[in-house]
Design a protein around this motif. Sequence first.
Motif, PDB file in Angstrom:
ATOM      1  N   THR A 247       0.827  -1.205   0.000  1.00 31.19           N
ATOM      2  CA  THR A 247       0.000   0.000   0.000  1.00 31.19           C
ATOM      3  C   THR A 247       0.860   1.253   0.000  1.00 31.19           C
ATOM      4  O   THR A 247       2.007   1.235   0.440  1.00 31.19           O
ATOM      5  N   GLY A 248       0.257   2.328  -0.486  1.00 31.88           N
ATOM      6  CA  GLY A 248       0.920   3.627  -0.482  1.00 31.88           C
ATOM      7  C   GLY A 248       0.169   4.603   0.399  1.00 31.88           C
ATOM      8  O   GLY A 248      -0.243   4.277   1.506  1.00 31.88           O
ATOM      9  N   GLY A 249      -0.031   5.806  -0.107  1.00 31.33           N
ATOM     10  CA  GLY A 249      -0.671   6.853   0.672  1.00 31.33           C
ATOM     11  C   GLY A 249      -2.189   6.855   0.550  1.00 31.33           C
ATOM     12  O   GLY A 249      -2.776   6.138  -0.259  1.00 31.33           O
ATOM     13  N   VAL A 250      -2.815   7.678   1.386  1.00 31.10           N
ATOM     14  CA  VAL A 250      -4.264   7.864   1.372  1.00 31.10           C
ATOM     15  C   VAL A 250      -4.551   9.359   1.303  1.00 31.10           C
ATOM     16  O   VAL A 250      -3.914  10.155   2.014  1.00 31.10           O
ATOM     17  N   THR A 251      -5.485   9.759   0.442  1.00 32.70           N
ATOM     18  CA  THR A 251      -5.823  11.161   0.267  1.00 32.70           C
ATOM     19  C   THR A 251      -7.317  11.376   0.483  1.00 32.70           C
ATOM     20  O   THR A 251      -8.127  10.468   0.305  1.00 32.70           O
TER      21      THR A 251
ATOM     22  N   GLN B  36       4.826   6.337   3.480  1.00 30.03           N
ATOM     23  CA  GLN B  36       5.906   6.199   4.450  1.00 30.03           C
ATOM     24  C   GLN B  36       5.454   6.599   5.849  1.00 30.03           C
ATOM     25  O   GLN B  36       5.884   6.015   6.846  1.00 30.03           O
ATOM     26  N   VAL B  37       4.583   7.609   5.922  1.00 23.35           N
ATOM     27  CA  VAL B  37       4.053   8.054   7.219  1.00 23.35           C
ATOM     28  C   VAL B  37       3.169   6.973   7.825  1.00 23.35           C
ATOM     29  O   VAL B  37       3.277   6.625   9.006  1.00 23.35           O
ATOM     30  N   LEU B  38       2.285   6.429   7.011  1.00 22.75           N
ATOM     31  CA  LEU B  38       1.393   5.378   7.491  1.00 22.75           C
ATOM     32  C   LEU B  38       2.174   4.145   7.935  1.00 22.75           C
ATOM     33  O   LEU B  38       1.837   3.524   8.953  1.00 22.75           O
ATOM     34  N   GLU B  39       3.210   3.795   7.186  1.00 25.72           N
ATOM     35  CA  GLU B  39       3.987   2.600   7.504  1.00 25.72           C
ATOM     36  C   GLU B  39       4.617   2.671   8.893  1.00 25.72           C
ATOM     37  O   GLU B  39       4.842   1.639   9.533  1.00 25.72           O
TER      38      GLU B  39
END
Length: 226
Positions: A34-38, A197-200
Amino acid sequence: MTNKMPRSVRVHAGQIAHHEMGHYVVARALGFATGGVTLTVTMDLRHQGGASINLARSISSMEAMKEHLEARMMVLLAGAMAQTLPSKPSAAKRVDKLKATGILKGEQGAEQDYAKIRELQHLLRNLAYPDTDPASSERIAAQLKAVTDRIWGRTQKIIEDQAETIAELAGMLVDNMVIVEQWGRPADTYEVVMAGQVLERLRVVQSISSPRVWTDSNSDVVPHWK
């Protein structure tokens, strides 16, 4: 900035944040990268949202193909299901099946998810029942229902088991929304981007269970789409 956000906007943002984090959490639970969420919400309650999911996987057999398609269908179903989770902390975290079906059918902007789900329904049925006569409409309808009911039940189990995680991440998403500056006219849009990266780095994300935890679950009453 969210302490100045109108209540109606914050409530709507919370619902859509649950939707996007439903996609995100189920994707991770099923082993997708997964990557980012907006999330973007306007004062008049228009919205856009997205959860970045990497669909690249090694598929070396027909069974692996079926598993991949089922997992993809589960991720698509997850957003609408998560959006119906009750917001009150004291309420039982159960998916509202009728509301989720309404969301998928376009009442609140999930038309693209529904269109993809419909395609996957038929593809999975074709793989599971390759010898069915194309003219046997009643049998095909029953087979579609069997495929969908099983996948719905599996997805619902993850959503309800991970409801607190989804709610925590959705709350973070809304809490980090800021109003967008607009030259020459009043700002009317709140937005947030939470990078992958923040979520991880979040403990709540790191604690999401591995895909081996999730097994088939029989759901009591599951909507069937025609």
